[in-house]
Design an enzyme around this catalytic site. Structure first.
Site, PDB file in Angstrom:
ATOM      1  N   SER A 158       0.995  -1.080  -0.185  1.00 53.28           N
ATOM      2  CA  SER A 158      -0.319   0.159  -0.310  1.00 53.28           C
ATOM      3  C   SER A 158       0.937   1.225   0.337  1.00 53.28           C
ATOM      4  CB  SER A 158      -0.871  -0.264   1.163  1.00 53.28           C
ATOM      5  OG  SER A 158      -2.087   0.853   1.160  1.00 53.28           O
ATOM      6  N   ASP A 169      10.928   4.769  -9.335  1.00 57.13           N
ATOM      7  CA  ASP A 169      10.808   5.593 -10.826  1.00 57.13           C
ATOM      8  C   ASP A 169      12.145   6.770 -10.829  1.00 57.13           C
ATOM      9  OD1 ASP A 169       9.090   3.208 -11.471  1.00 57.13           O
ATOM     10  OD2 ASP A 169       7.811   4.591 -11.595  1.00 57.13           O
ATOM     11  N   LYS A 184      -0.898  -3.952  -2.907  1.00 55.35           N
ATOM     12  CA  LYS A 184      -1.837  -3.131  -2.718  1.00 55.35           C
ATOM     13  C   LYS A 184      -2.143  -1.803  -3.174  1.00 55.35           C
ATOM     14  CE  LYS A 184      -4.840  -3.499   0.969  1.00 55.35           C
ATOM     15  NZ  LYS A 184      -5.321  -1.784   1.230  1.00 55.35           N
TER      16      LYS A 184
END
Length: 230
Positions: A158, A169, A184
Site C-alpha cells: 500500500s 521511478d 496492494k
C-alpha cells in the site's frame, strides 16, 4: 556492539604483537606497544537512538517520538537539523513488513527524498476523476552526497509501495529486496447497506510516476500478489 568488538580486537592484536616482539617481560618493547594500542580505541559508529516507547513490544526502526542523540559517536542532541543532515553519508529507509497507512503520509515521506515538483503517485479508474500527487517541498538530502537505500519484501504494501515506487521511478535511490512487494494499490469506497452490512468496492488504482500499477494483477490467485504484479 561495533565499538565493543573493535576494542576487544585491538587488545587481542596487541597481545599477539607483544609476544612476537620477544616477550611479555615487564618494561619491554612488547608491553609498550600493547599499552599504546589499548589507548587507541575504535570509534563508535552508527546512530544512537532514545526510544519514545521503551517497553514497546514491536520495535523495528525509528518511530514518531524517537530522538537521535549520537551519530558516529558525536552528540547531536543540541545540533540543528541542518547540522545533523550534513553529517549523514547515507540513509536507509526500512519498509520491510510495512503494511502501509495514509496516502498523505506516503506523499509526505516521498517528498523528503525527491526533487520539488516531482510526480509521486496518481489514482486512475473508470468513471473516476484522476488525481495526481506531487512533492511540494525541498528534499532533505543532497543525492550527490547522501545515498538512499529502501529495503522491501513481500510484506511491503500500500502506502509503503507508493514510497518505494516513487524512489525507484524517479531514480533517487536504490530499492533492495529478494521478493516482490505485496501489490496492494486499490482506491476503495464503502457503502452502507441495510441490516448492519456494508459494501466495499474499488473505484480506482494507484500508479507510480512511470505509470506502473501498484496493484498485483493476479492478487486473488497467488496469496496476495506476492509472485507478481503489473
Amino acid at each position: 556492539e561495533g565499538s565493543g568488538s573493535g576494542s576487544g580486537g585491538a587488545e587481542e592484536g596487541a597481545a599477539a604483537v607483544g609476544e612476537g616482539q620477544g616477550g611479555s617481560t615487564r618494561g619491554g618493547k612488547g608491553d609498550l606497544l600493547k599499552k599504546k594500542l589499548r589507548k587507541k580505541k575504535a570509534p563508535s559508529r552508527g546512530v544512537l537512538v532514545v526510544s519514545a516507547f521503551e517497553d514497546y513490544a514491536y520495535d523495528r526502526g525509528m518511530r514518531v517520538g524517537d530522538r537521535i542523540i549520537k551519530v558516529d559517536g558525536v552528540n547531536v542532541a543540541s545540533k540543528t537539523v541542518e547540522e545533523v543532515r550534513d553529517m549523514l553519508r547515507g540513509v536507509i529507509l526500512d519498509l520491510r513488513g510495512n503494511p502501509g497507512g495514509l496516502l498523505s503520509s506516503a506523499v509526505d515521506i516521498s517528498s523528503l527524498f525527491v526533487p520539488k515538483g516531482s510526480d509521486l503517485v496518481s489514482a486512475q479508474g473508470r468513471g473516476f476523476r484522476g488525481v495526481l500527487y506531487r512533492s511540494t517541498g525541498e528534499p532533505v538530502r543532497d543525492p550527490a552526497k547522501v545515498s538512499l537505500g529502501v529495503l522491501v519484501n513481500s510484506g511491503t504494501a500500500s502506502a509503503a509501495e507508493i514510497v518505494s515506487g516513487a524512489v525507484q521511478d524517479l531514480d533517487v535511490g536504490v530499492v533492495i529486496g529478494q521478493d516482490k512487494t505485496f501489490g496492494k494499490g486499490l482506491v476503495q469506497n464503502v457503502e452502507t447497506l441495510p441490516y448492519n452490512t456494508a459494501l466495499k468496492y474499488t473505484v480506482a488504482k494507484y500508479y507510480t510516476p512511470s505509470g506502473r500499477c501498484i496493484q498485483a494483477v493476479n492478487y486473488a490467485d497467488n496469496g496476495g500478489g506476492r509472485k507478481g504484479k503489473d
